[in-house]
Motif scaffolding. Structure first.
Motif, PDB file in Angstrom:
ATOM      1  N   TRP A  89       0.827  -1.207   0.000  1.00 46.08           N
ATOM      2  CA  TRP A  89       0.000   0.000   0.000  1.00 46.08           C
ATOM      3  C   TRP A  89       0.864   1.261   0.000  1.00 46.08           C
ATOM      4  N   VAL A  90       1.912   1.273   0.813  1.00 44.31           N
ATOM      5  CA  VAL A  90       2.790   2.440   0.877  1.00 44.31           C
ATOM      6  C   VAL A  90       3.531   2.606  -0.445  1.00 44.31           C
ATOM      7  N   SER A  91       4.032   1.513  -1.006  1.00 36.57           N
ATOM      8  CA  SER A  91       4.762   1.580  -2.277  1.00 36.57           C
ATOM      9  C   SER A  91       3.862   2.098  -3.387  1.00 36.57           C
ATOM     10  N   SER A  96       4.537   5.525  -5.489  1.00 32.69           N
ATOM     11  CA  SER A  96       4.629   5.466  -6.954  1.00 32.69           C
ATOM     12  C   SER A  96       3.678   6.447  -7.623  1.00 32.69           C
ATOM     13  N   GLN A  97       2.646   6.886  -6.875  1.00 29.10           N
ATOM     14  CA  GLN A  97       1.681   7.834  -7.439  1.00 29.10           C
ATOM     15  C   GLN A  97       1.840   9.243  -6.867  1.00 29.10           C
ATOM     16  N   GLY A  98       3.028   9.527  -6.320  1.00 24.20           N
ATOM     17  CA  GLY A  98       3.341  10.897  -5.942  1.00 24.20           C
ATOM     18  C   GLY A  98       3.401  11.191  -4.464  1.00 24.20           C
ATOM     19  N   ALA A  99       3.039  10.241  -3.611  1.00 24.85           N
ATOM     20  CA  ALA A  99       3.131  10.468  -2.174  1.00 24.85           C
ATOM     21  C   ALA A  99       4.598  10.552  -1.750  1.00 24.85           C
ATOM     22  N   THR A 140       9.198   9.858   6.569  1.00 27.13           N
ATOM     23  CA  THR A 140      10.067   8.970   7.346  1.00 27.13           C
ATOM     24  C   THR A 140       9.503   7.567   7.204  1.00 27.13           C
ATOM     25  N   GLY A 141      10.369   6.562   7.355  1.00 26.40           N
ATOM     26  CA  GLY A 141       9.932   5.183   7.202  1.00 26.40           C
ATOM     27  C   GLY A 141       9.638   4.859   5.755  1.00 26.40           C
ATOM     28  N   GLY A 142       8.655   3.980   5.547  1.00 21.05           N
ATOM     29  CA  GLY A 142       8.232   3.659   4.189  1.00 21.05           C
ATOM     30  C   GLY A 142       8.762   2.361   3.644  1.00 21.05           C
ATOM     31  N   LYS A 143       9.683   1.703   4.361  1.00 19.48           N
ATOM     32  CA  LYS A 143      10.238   0.430   3.912  1.00 19.48           C
ATOM     33  C   LYS A 143      10.318  -0.527   5.095  1.00 19.48           C
ATOM     34  N   VAL A 163      -4.115   3.147   1.143  1.00 24.34           N
ATOM     35  CA  VAL A 163      -3.454   3.592   2.366  1.00 24.34           C
ATOM     36  C   VAL A 163      -4.182   4.766   3.010  1.00 24.34           C
ATOM     37  N   SER A 164      -5.038   5.424   2.231  1.00 23.93           N
ATOM     38  CA  SER A 164      -5.791   6.559   2.741  1.00 23.93           C
ATOM     39  C   SER A 164      -7.232   6.205   3.067  1.00 23.93           C
ATOM     40  N   CYS A 165      -7.890   5.455   2.199  1.00 23.92           N
ATOM     41  CA  CYS A 165      -9.331   5.257   2.355  1.00 23.92           C
ATOM     42  C   CYS A 165      -9.697   3.934   3.013  1.00 23.92           C
TER      43      CYS A 165
END
Length: 474
Positions: A336-338, A342-345, A349-352, A373-375
């Motif tokens: 979800w984070v990736s 990939s769509q501009g977010a 910090t973090g993310g991996k 990841v948002s909805c």
């Protein structure tokens, strides 16, 4: 070490056992019995038979049993903390908070057992009602089927078992697959507290077996469930005329308005609300809306505080976050984070992932509201921070969700606070606090896909009792 089923006050061997491993180390903890159809049948029969004893038991005795349970947990609390850290990878300091709340919940249940009452009804207010005296009483509903999640295996069980026993009901409890040991040790505690045999039955097993039988069996009068919306909606569709209480999670948000000081207390509360138990909390903060004038200063302070959190071994006193409940959850969150990045977010910090089981505190900005990841409910240590210009738009953004459990609003403007409280479509609004705030005597539950009915001991007792009218003609 084999852990058996607890049925009718006795430990019962099962035909099948599954290995239970620790989320952090992967080590084998125990082999846990898995109930089959016959085991569920025996548990329901035992609970049904025990309703005669429980429904006639005086309130003072039910209260005394629950008080003894609270005392026994208090005297065993460090052992129970260790068990929580082992089977759920809950850091010690987080586990201690849960055990403390569990003790409080059973104490509230003990008190509520003595407060179950009805009211008089003025029948003469209606023509033809003269010469009659009427009053109501609350009667236990019978057998309660309780289905609980992994994230608070002591306290969320307490929120189901405590009110059920307080009201004079009996319980068949299906604990979460990853955290059955907490429920099984609770059976020991209730037995030591002199709860009659059959009043509490603990049967770990697959939802497709145990859950399905509890939902369909007409001898089970009520289902209380905490879990995913998909399963909760299915339960409600299948339950027929059963009483159903559903707590189905959320996508909780907090609004920080323009007149608020970005204090250390506010930052600490947001960090705790977003990342406690790695975000595996139904009212974990997933979205933060900050007025544009404060956005930069808030983001900097929030990121710095998140980066100071310690991720590691749950048995270390300094650990703030530990393993996710399963490797599959890490993979899902990472995907979800990736996708968002990939769509501009932007991952501030973090993310991996740190490993197959560890995911760090992650702050995202510039996230499209349509992304999962948002909805959807992340149920992980991920939070989205978004600036806003107008409070009304921020309220609309919070409401633009399939969920509606709780929300928080920080503001010094009383009119703004009242407007938010009125317009936010959620089960609970926390003014000048985070949505993760909960104490165990408050009504707790949501709207939309966040649930149906209310927990909180007094309110759960109402859900688990029937109202009877008695009318006397003089």
């Amino acid at each position: 070490m084999k852990k058996h089923l607890y049925v009718n006050g006795k430990w019962k061997e099962a035909h099948n056992y599954l290995p239970l491993t620790a989320p952090y180390t992967g080590e084998l903890i125990a082999e846990v019995a898995q109930a089959d159809n016959q085991d569920v049948e025996e548990a329901i029969l035992a609970a049904q038979a025990a309703t005669r004893i429980m429904s006639s038991m005086p309130a003072s005795e039910r209260s005394a049993i629950l008080e003894r349970v609270a005392d026994l947990i208090f005297h065993r609390q460090e052992q129970l903390v260790q068990l929580l850290s082992l089977e759920a990878a809950k850091p010690l300091k987080t586990a201690r908070r849960e055990i403390a709340r569990t003790i409080q919940t059973y104490k509230f249940a003990a008190e509520e057992a003595k407060r179950i009452h009805g009211e008089t009804v003025p029948l003469d207010a209606a023509p033809g009602g003269e010469g009659r005296f009427a009053f109501t009483v609350r009667k236990p509903i019978g057998v309660v089927g309780a289905i609980t999640p992994f994230n608070f295996p002591f306290n969320l069980v307490a929120h189901k078992v405590g009110p059920a026993i307080a009201a004079g009901n009996t319980v068949v409890l299906k604990p979460a697959g990853q955290t059955p040991l907490s429920a099984l040790v609770l059976a020991e505690i209730f037995e030591e507290a002199k709860l009659p045999a059959g009043a509490l039955n603990v049967i770990p097993g697959r939802g497709s077996v145990v859950g399905e039988m509890l939902v369909h069996d007409p001898r089970v009068a009520a289902i209380t469930f905490t879990g995913s919306p998909e399963v909760g909606i299915a339960i409600k569709n299948k339950a027929g005329l059963k009483r159903v209480t559903l707590e189905l999670g959320g996508n909780s948000a907090v609004i920080i308005d323009k007149d608020v000081e970005i204090s250390q207390e506010l930052i600490d509360r947001c960090v705790w609300g977003a990342f406690m138990f790695s975000g595996q909390v139904c009212i974990s903060i997933q979205r933060i809306y900050v007025h544009e004038s404060l956005f930069g200063s808030f983001l900097t302070a929030f990121r710095n505080a998140a980066e100071r959190l310690v991720v590691g071994d749950p048995f270390e006193e300094t650990t703030d976050l530990s393993a996710m409940i399963s490797a599959n959850e890490v993979e899902r969150i990472d995907s979800w984070v990736s996708e968002a990045v990939s769509q501009g977010a932007v991952a501030e910090t973090g993310g991996k992932p740190l490993s197959s089981r560890l995911y760090p505190p992650t702050i995202l900005t510039n996230v499209s509201k349509q992304l999962p990841v948002s909805c959807q409910e992340v149920f992980g240590p991920v939070v989205i921070v978004t600036p806003f210009v107008d409070l009304n738009k921020a309220i609309e953004a919070v409401n633009d969700s399939r969920y509606g459990l709780q929300a928080g609003v920080y503001t010094n403007d009383l009119r703004a606070a009242m407007r938010a409280a009125e317009q936010l479509h959620v089960g609970g609004v926390m003014i000048n606090d985070i949505p993760t705030f909960r104490v165990d005597n408050m009504p707790y539950g949501g709207v939309k896909e966040s649930g149906f009915g209310r927990e909180g001991v007094k309110f759960a007792v109402e859900e688990m009792t029937d109202l009877k009218l008695i009318c006397i003609k003089r």
